[in-house]
Structure formats: structure tokens, C-alpha cells
Design a protein around this motif. Sequence first.
Motif, PDB file in Angstrom:
ATOM      1  N   GLY A  36       6.642   0.497 -10.453  1.00 31.16           N
ATOM      2  CA  GLY A  36       5.684  -0.342  -9.324  1.00 31.16           C
ATOM      3  C   GLY A  36       4.873   0.635  -8.564  1.00 31.16           C
ATOM      4  N   PRO A  37       3.466  -0.226  -8.045  1.00 36.40           N
ATOM      5  CA  PRO A  37       2.044   0.459  -7.531  1.00 36.40           C
ATOM      6  C   PRO A  37       2.305   1.822  -6.531  1.00 36.40           C
ATOM      7  N   PHE A  38       2.081   2.790  -6.879  1.00 36.44           N
ATOM      8  CA  PHE A  38       2.105   3.984  -5.712  1.00 36.44           C
ATOM      9  C   PHE A  38       1.490   3.279  -4.118  1.00 36.44           C
ATOM     10  N   PRO A  39       1.770   3.771  -3.491  1.00 39.67           N
ATOM     11  CA  PRO A  39       1.441   3.238  -1.438  1.00 39.67           C
ATOM     12  C   PRO A  39       0.100   4.120  -2.053  1.00 39.67           C
ATOM     13  N   LEU A  40      -1.209   3.223  -1.575  1.00 40.16           N
ATOM     14  CA  LEU A  40      -1.993   4.534  -0.829  1.00 40.16           C
ATOM     15  C   LEU A  40      -2.155   5.190  -0.210  1.00 40.16           C
ATOM     16  N   ALA A  41      -2.359   6.539   0.217  1.00 41.53           N
ATOM     17  CA  ALA A  41      -2.317   7.312   1.478  1.00 41.53           C
ATOM     18  C   ALA A  41      -3.232   7.019   1.729  1.00 41.53           C
TER      19      ALA A  41
END
Length: 501
Positions: free
Chosen positions: A148-153
Motif C-alpha cells: 500500500g502507499p505510504f501516507p505522506l507525513a
Amino acid sequence: MLNLAVILRESATSRPKAPALLHDGGTITYGELDARSDAVAAALQARGIGPGDPVALQAPNIPEFPVAYFGILKTGAVVVPLNVLLRAPEVAHQLRDSGARILITWAAVADEAARAAAEAAVPDVYVINAAADSPGRPFTDLTVPVAGPFPLAERSPGDVAAIVYTSGTTGLPKGAELTHFQMYMNADIPGRLFEIKAEDVVLTVLPLFHVYGMSSAMNLGIRFGCALSLVPRFTPEKVLAAIERDRATIFDGVPTMFGALVAYAEDHECDTSSLRVCVSGGDAIPAHVFDAFEQRFHVPILEGYGMTETASTITFNPSPDDRRPYSVGKPVWGVEVQVWDSEGRRMPPGRNHVGEFVTRGYQTMRAYHGHPSATAEAFEGGWFHTGDLGYADADGFLFIVDRKKELIIRGGYNVYPREVEEILYHHPGVREAAVVGVPDERLGQEVKAIIVTRPGHTLTAGEIVEYCRERVAAYKYPRLVEFRDALPLTGTGKVLKKDLV
């Protein structure tokens, strides 16, 4: 919220199968680049790296650079790009000054980097293309795929995205704090000026660890979903081969690159018909190089102007139909530039009104990292002082004359080295030239020319002196001449004049 890594995430979402990176080993799509940088982000986060933590990145123009770069940004950490040509004491200074917690480096410089990390007390070193005997840990430890895509900080627009060190041409390098908003705008606005399209291929030979290559090539290309044709090290042969192989449409370079390409093309055939525009920056391009390149390659050069502290772009020539040759153009959208005298007074237009360029707008850095006094001095009067001398014409186009710190004062008269260099470059036997001031007991400074001759030519100091004496005022022509096989250059092709004095 604004995290600069959004430029990759958006391009990957809209064009996942489009080529993002073209390199000697093949092609990496936007979807793959996004996923690979997600893996790095997840690995860094698992190692305790989060918003505001500086992470140093030292690599040439290879796919691992953008993979690591966007991975660092996705965690909210701060990228600290390092020149691969630096020696251990120089790397150690930048690691200490930035407060870097991790160093990602490249196998070819890993030993030097590891010594620097030890000196700066940076505990974790990861090596790209690591060999069995490489110090530290392999970079592959940071690239294990994640689901899954890493959530942008979440980052605020004014938060620091990168600390980029000045080239050190005039002193100890200082780290310019560049924000997410500043760097986004420096990718977006210039790209719109020359109408970049997703179908464009950007020849990327400018070092990505330098702000010009990072902002004006990589970030700009990623922002608009272009393909980046990566060339790890400049040589005319490699650049021309990459242009032909990848059908590059845009070439960003510095003046020394354009000159080298012209010289190489005198004896070699090459297909550059895919190019539609070239961009020159990093230094003012000599008029004869500008003319010779356009005549040989039949492609326009749009000259711009910027610096590390402005995340690249300050001014730009808008288009081939709206430009002023030999000028660095006009301020880009949202940016102001004025010409001030030594008393801080604005000067009128005209080539006889040379002063220092000062600028303000979204593009200026937040501060010099850890150097409040240097920051206050740079922003004296509320404008950023560039240290560059020039003038504006009646239409608002700006022309660079020279660096303020490189101005030669000979017997009370101002001598602008670039003016004398332009004369020297017109000599048929001169391939490269640099003019510097050297101490003189009687005059304060004397003018000295350092010359690299063209193959097949033999020159004497007397010939050079006489050639200049006939073309410039008596106080300007060099009395001292030195011949060298090559001029010392920074990693981006600027002449290191401090090494010539």
C-alpha cells in the motif's frame, strides 16, 4: 498541509505506467518510483526517523537518488544532499552542521563518507551499490517492499524540506533551509514558463545533489510527469548519446557544459533533433558560447538565474519568442528583484548603473541553518542580498556583470572579471579562461588571467596581454598570465576562483 513528495504521488496516481527514470539499466515507471520510495520511507520510519529529522543523501544521478530523496520527504524528514566529490572533513562539517541522523551514501565514496560519519558521530550509514567490504549497511536494507502507499507525513508549507549547502566558492559552506512551499513553487513556476509537458524528456546531467539539478530538473520533471534521462557524470559523449537514445527534448546545463558540447561537436556527428529547448544557469553564459551552441545545434537557449538560497530560480527568459539574448531574463512570477548601490538605494535602468541584485518573494530560503548572524546579514534591509552585480535594461531584463566578491579593484578602478573573460573567449586559441585579482603592493590588486588553450594552439603570455590591451581600457587588461591544463571546477561546473587566487 504541503509535503513536497506530493509531486511524485500525484504523477504516480495519474500516470503510473509512464516512464519516470531512464537510465543505463533500463526504465523505472512512476508507479515503481513511488513504490520504491514508499519502501525507503517505511524503513526510515521504522528506524525512528520522522518529521524534521535531517537525513543526508550522497549519490550521483542514479535511480537510487530520487528513490531515497522522495522516501526521506515522505516521512517528513529533511533531505541534506551532499556532493559526491567532497572529502571526509568537508562531509563531516556538513553532517555536524545539519545535525544529520543518518547518511545514505554511494559505494564509490563510501570509505570517505564513513570516516566523515564517524568524525561527526552519525551512527547509521547506508551504502548504495554496496560491495562485500563496504562500510556501514547496504542501502537494500531500506528498500524492502511494503504494502500500500505510504501516507505522506503532514508538513506545513513553511517547514524545511531540505538543507542545501552553498558551493563554498567564497568560504565555508552554509546550509540554506529550503521549505516545502518554496521548492514546490520552484518546480511549478519555471515549468509553466516554457510550457513543459508530460511527454517531455528532461536530460538530467546536472548533479541532483545541487539545487539547480534538484529543483530545475528533477523536481520540475516529476511535478509535470516527465521522464528524466539520468546521466551520472558529464562528458560530451555521454550527454549526446543520452539525448539520442532517449530522444530528450529539454537540456538543463551550465555554461561549461554548453562550451564542451560545442567543442566536441566540431569533430563528431550527433542527432540532437529531439531537443526543443535548452536552459542555462549556474553562471552567466559567455556570449560566444551562447551563439556557437545555437548555431551548431539549432535549438534556443533560455538563460535563467538563481542560487542555492533561492531554491534555484529567481529570473528566467520566458520563451524563445520572448527573450533577451545574453540576459538572465526577468523575475519569475511572485518574485521581485531590484538593483541597489552600496548605500542600499535603488538604481535606475541602464548598463551604466551596475549594482547588487537583491530579491524577495516565496523563493528565498528560510534561513542559514544554525547561523542567525549570517542570515541577518543576508537579509539586511528586508531583501535577500545575492552578492551578484548587474543592471536592468529599460524593459526589465536583467544582466549579470559579476560576483560582488570577485570584483577586482585595481588602483581604485573597478574591474569586472567577466568582462575581461568575454574578451579572452573570443581569442581563437583560448578554450577556457578565468580572471582573478591577486594582491599587489602598489595597486592593491592586479589583474591575472588563467588560460586553457585549445588543442593545436600555442600561446604566450605576451600575446594574451597584447590581445586584451587592444580591446579594453588600460586599467582592465591582465598583466599576469598563467597557462593550465584545466580550470578547477565545482561539482556543477562553476570555476573555483578561490583556488586560482
